[in-house]
Design a protein around this motif. Structure first.
Motif, PDB file in Angstrom:
ATOM      1  N   SER A   8       0.858  -1.173   0.000  1.00 48.88           N
ATOM      2  CA  SER A   8       0.000   0.000   0.000  1.00 48.88           C
ATOM      3  C   SER A   8       0.894   1.221   0.000  1.00 48.88           C
ATOM      4  O   SER A   8       2.009   1.188   0.485  1.00 48.88           O
ATOM      5  CB  SER A   8      -0.931  -0.010   1.204  1.00 48.88           C
ATOM      6  N   SER A  17      -9.683   3.073   5.994  1.00 50.58           N
ATOM      7  CA  SER A  17      -9.967   1.773   5.396  1.00 50.58           C
ATOM      8  C   SER A  17     -11.443   1.414   5.540  1.00 50.58           C
ATOM      9  O   SER A  17     -12.064   0.906   4.604  1.00 50.58           O
ATOM     10  CB  SER A  17      -9.109   0.686   6.047  1.00 50.58           C
ATOM     11  N   ARG A  28      -7.111  -0.527  -1.471  1.00 55.09           N
ATOM     12  CA  ARG A  28      -5.792   0.095  -1.522  1.00 55.09           C
ATOM     13  C   ARG A  28      -5.860   1.565  -1.905  1.00 55.09           C
ATOM     14  O   ARG A  28      -5.343   2.413  -1.202  1.00 55.09           O
ATOM     15  CB  ARG A  28      -4.877  -0.650  -2.492  1.00 55.09           C
ATOM     16  N   LEU A  50      -4.901  -3.328  -8.381  1.00 55.89           N
ATOM     17  CA  LEU A  50      -4.825  -4.332  -7.319  1.00 55.89           C
ATOM     18  C   LEU A  50      -5.612  -5.570  -7.728  1.00 55.89           C
ATOM     19  O   LEU A  50      -6.776  -5.489  -8.073  1.00 55.89           O
ATOM     20  CB  LEU A  50      -5.379  -3.768  -6.005  1.00 55.89           C
TER      21      LEU A  50
END
Length: 133
Positions: A8, A17, A28, A50
């Motif tokens: 990250s 998050s 991410r 990702l």
């Protein structure tokens, strides 16, 4: 999780998050879409790339939602039964839509929230540790 899950950029807080999870965005970058369908994950993030192959939320989101929805629906049904004593067919008409609403609506958000928190904490499958050394 694999190596792509752990890379990250700048450190994110648990709150950041969680907000990415609640928005159903990439864990991410927070920009790309997480889902390709209602509960079907996209193969990868369309912004940062990702790979979502590491994601395995299992039955966790469904269990949380079932417990919350069950408490709400049972409490409402008990209040209505004690206060009004309606026939059983009326209970079915009242509570089936509520059950569908309280389970299906938050399921997508709960799944993405758990995925974002797994990514944040770098969750991985458990491994046996050889303690004989």
């Amino acid at each position: 999780m694999n190596d792509t899950a752990g890379t990250s950029g700048p450190k994110t807080t648990v709150l950041q998050s969680a907000m990415r999870g609640l928005a159903c965005k990439c864990p991410r970058c927070g920009q790309g879409k997480l889902y390709a369908g209602f509960l079907t994950l996209a193969p990868s993030c369309d912004r940062c790339g990702l790979d979502y192959a590491f994601i395995d939320s299992g039955d966790g989101p469904a269990i949380f939602i079932i417990m919350l929805a069950g408490g709400i629906v049972v409490a409402c049904a008990l209040v209505v039964e004690v206060k009004y004593q309606p026939p059983y067919w009326l209970h079915a008409v009242l509570w089936l839509p509520l059950i569908l609403a309280t389970t299906l609506v938050p399921l997508r958000v709960m799944k993405s929230l758990l995925i974002a928190l797994q990514f944040h904490h770098k969750a991985a499958p458990g491994r046996l540790v050889d303690r004989a050394k």
